[in-house]
Design an enzyme around this catalytic site. Structure first.
Site, PDB file in Angstrom:
ATOM      1  N   ASP A  79       0.819  -1.210   0.000  1.00 49.00           N
ATOM      2  CA  ASP A  79       0.000   0.000   0.000  1.00 49.00           C
ATOM      3  C   ASP A  79       0.854   1.262   0.000  1.00 49.00           C
ATOM      4  O   ASP A  79       0.530   2.255  -0.648  1.00 49.00           O
ATOM      5  CB  ASP A  79      -0.913   0.014   1.229  1.00 49.00           C
ATOM      6  CG  ASP A  79      -2.024  -1.014   1.119  1.00 49.00           C
ATOM      7  OD1 ASP A  79      -2.193  -1.587   0.040  1.00 49.00           O
ATOM      8  OD2 ASP A  79      -2.714  -1.241   2.125  1.00 49.00           O
ATOM      9  N   TYR A 346     -11.228  -6.189  -3.979  1.00 47.49           N
ATOM     10  CA  TYR A 346     -12.091  -5.015  -3.999  1.00 47.49           C
ATOM     11  C   TYR A 346     -12.959  -5.031  -5.256  1.00 47.49           C
ATOM     12  O   TYR A 346     -12.535  -5.470  -6.325  1.00 47.49           O
ATOM     13  CB  TYR A 346     -11.255  -3.748  -4.003  1.00 47.49           C
ATOM     14  CG  TYR A 346     -10.612  -3.404  -2.687  1.00 47.49           C
ATOM     15  CD1 TYR A 346     -10.308  -4.364  -1.738  1.00 47.49           C
ATOM     16  CD2 TYR A 346     -10.276  -2.093  -2.397  1.00 47.49           C
ATOM     17  CE1 TYR A 346      -9.712  -4.027  -0.538  1.00 47.49           C
ATOM     18  CE2 TYR A 346      -9.677  -1.752  -1.200  1.00 47.49           C
ATOM     19  CZ  TYR A 346      -9.401  -2.718  -0.272  1.00 47.49           C
ATOM     20  OH  TYR A 346      -8.803  -2.379   0.916  1.00 47.49           O
ATOM     21  N   GLU A 368     -10.952  -6.855  -8.487  1.00 50.34           N
ATOM     22  CA  GLU A 368      -9.639  -7.492  -8.456  1.00 50.34           C
ATOM     23  C   GLU A 368      -9.834  -9.000  -8.568  1.00 50.34           C
ATOM     24  O   GLU A 368     -10.619  -9.589  -7.816  1.00 50.34           O
ATOM     25  CB  GLU A 368      -8.913  -7.142  -7.167  1.00 50.34           C
ATOM     26  CG  GLU A 368      -8.665  -5.648  -7.023  1.00 50.34           C
ATOM     27  CD  GLU A 368      -8.160  -5.266  -5.650  1.00 50.34           C
ATOM     28  OE1 GLU A 368      -7.480  -4.216  -5.563  1.00 50.34           O
ATOM     29  OE2 GLU A 368      -8.448  -5.970  -4.669  1.00 50.34           O
TER      30      GLU A 368
END
Length: 392
Positions: A79, A346, A368
């Site tokens: 991230d 997601y 995803e």
């Protein structure tokens, strides 16, 4: 990705919000029979010469053209780290090419350079009256050093974008994660944007109501929550990524990721009855039907029907599933549609609402998808709401 803070950035696939329909339909439950109509990959992670990982999706503009956005992570799947914001535009619809059938090449609209804790894709809002696409993202969310909330705007249907603007002065300097998901422009009075953000602890869920050009006011609504100083401990109330949806009665339903599995391994739902002015605690509940492994999920209201997508599993990001409700989410239909049974992360949804017969039949899901890991690709799915049946 793994834990909550990591996954915060991953799935900010911004599927842009749908335009207000000029004609409002209400669909009988028995006529809904969703069918995965077609699917194609928009981005593939780890391809030689490309970015390491693509994550987080979203599309659609006031001019009726689907657009997809994602984080393009330059060096790793983490991230934190250097990223682009990537986008592709659908070259349809036209008389010969349907919406979503063909797409432009990828281009990057924001670049954070070599920042060790760079941007994280946030939320997308469309100003339908002025024809603006507003994309919000955060900087330095994971280190909280000089954290900022940024905004870029397009008034050319996504063909060109403004320079990034820091809007922390308007919404506060707390380390917000603006999404993932899309904000909404309310259809019922007061007609203001509603964008739901979450922070890393102090204010877990915040609604911002803003003027048309985006976050020009400081009006905000906080969700009352259980006080705690240990937000990362399991079983602690910690709402995070969320998706607001305006229902046909003007209320706003916010479907929320239950980050630390407080009370259940399912979704948190909170409803505002006054256009986002308040998020009363007595309107918060846990939706046991929406089993969830703590992930950003998709929600969309179309013609009086509420649709929801997520990896329908208590522990693992697998089994991306479409559900629907004709009762504002109070009861979900028993039938579901499995979009992908394997690794899936997601997701987000949108639709085209031109009031044409064609647009009334379809919704679009971006998610995803992988064979071994859910972040291997970002896939675009066109879903026929009536299973290919003629008529409504």
């Amino acid at each position: 990705m793994g834990t909550g803070m990591q996954q915060l950035s991953v799935a900010l696939w911004l599927f842009l919000s749908a335009v207000t329909p000029l004609c409002v339909k209400h669909i009988s439950p028995e006529k809904i029979d969703p069918l995965v109509y077609e699917e194609q990959q928009l981005w593939v992670s780890g391809v030689k010469g490309k970015e390491n990982t693509y994550r987080i999706p979203l599309p659609y503009t006031p001019k009726g053209r689907l657009q997809a956005f994602a984080e393009a992570r330059k060096a790793s799947s983490r991230d934190a780290g250097q990223k682009f914001i990537a986008m592709r535009r659908s070259t349809g619809p036209s008389t010969s090419v349907p919406a979503g059938a063909t797409w432009s090449p990828t281009r990057f609209i924001v670049d954070d350079g070599q920042d060790p804790d760079g941007l994280n894709l946030g939320s997308l809002v469309v100003d339908e009256e002025k024809g603006l696409i507003i994309l919000v993202y955060s900087l330095h969310f994971h280190t909280t050093k000089a954290a900022g909330t940024m905004m870029v705007v397009s008034d050319t249907d996504g063909l060109s974008w403004s320079r990034p603007r820091n809007i922390s002065g308007q919404i506060g300097v707390q380390p917000f994660s603006p999404g993932p998901g899309f904000g909404i422009q309310k259809k019922n009075s007061p007609k203001k944007f509603v964008n739901v953000l979450h922070s890393n602890g102090t204010w877990p869920l915040t609604i911002y109501r803003s003027k048309p050009k985006g976050f020009e006011s400081k009006q905000r609504t906080l969700l009352s929550h259980i006080p705690t100083c240990i937000m990362n401990r399991m079983q602690i109330f910690n709402p995070s990524p969320n998706q607001p949806v305006e229902m046909t009665d003007g209320s706003i339903i916010v479907n929320v990721r239950n980050q630390n599995y407080y009370h259940c391994r399912c979704r948190i739902v909170v409803r505002s009855l006054d256009g986002g002015l308040t998020l009363p605690i007595d309107q918060l509940y846990f939706d046991y039907t929406l089993v969830d492994p703590a992930v950003a999920a998709g929600a969309l209201q179309k013609d009086g029907v509420l649709y929801f997508t997520n990896p329908a599993h208590e522990y693992y990001r697998i089994n991306l599933t479409l559900r629907w409700s004709t009762t504002h989410g109070q009861v979900w239909e028993n039938k579901t549609v499995r979009i992908w049974g394997g690794p899936s992360g997601y997701s987000s949804m949108t639709s085209l609402n031109s009031c044409s017969v064609e647009d009334s039949k379809f919704i679009y899901v971006i998610y995803e998808k992988g064979l071994k890991n859910y972040y291997e690709t970002i896939s675009f799915v066109k879903i026929h709401l009536f299973g290919g049946k003629d008529g409504m």
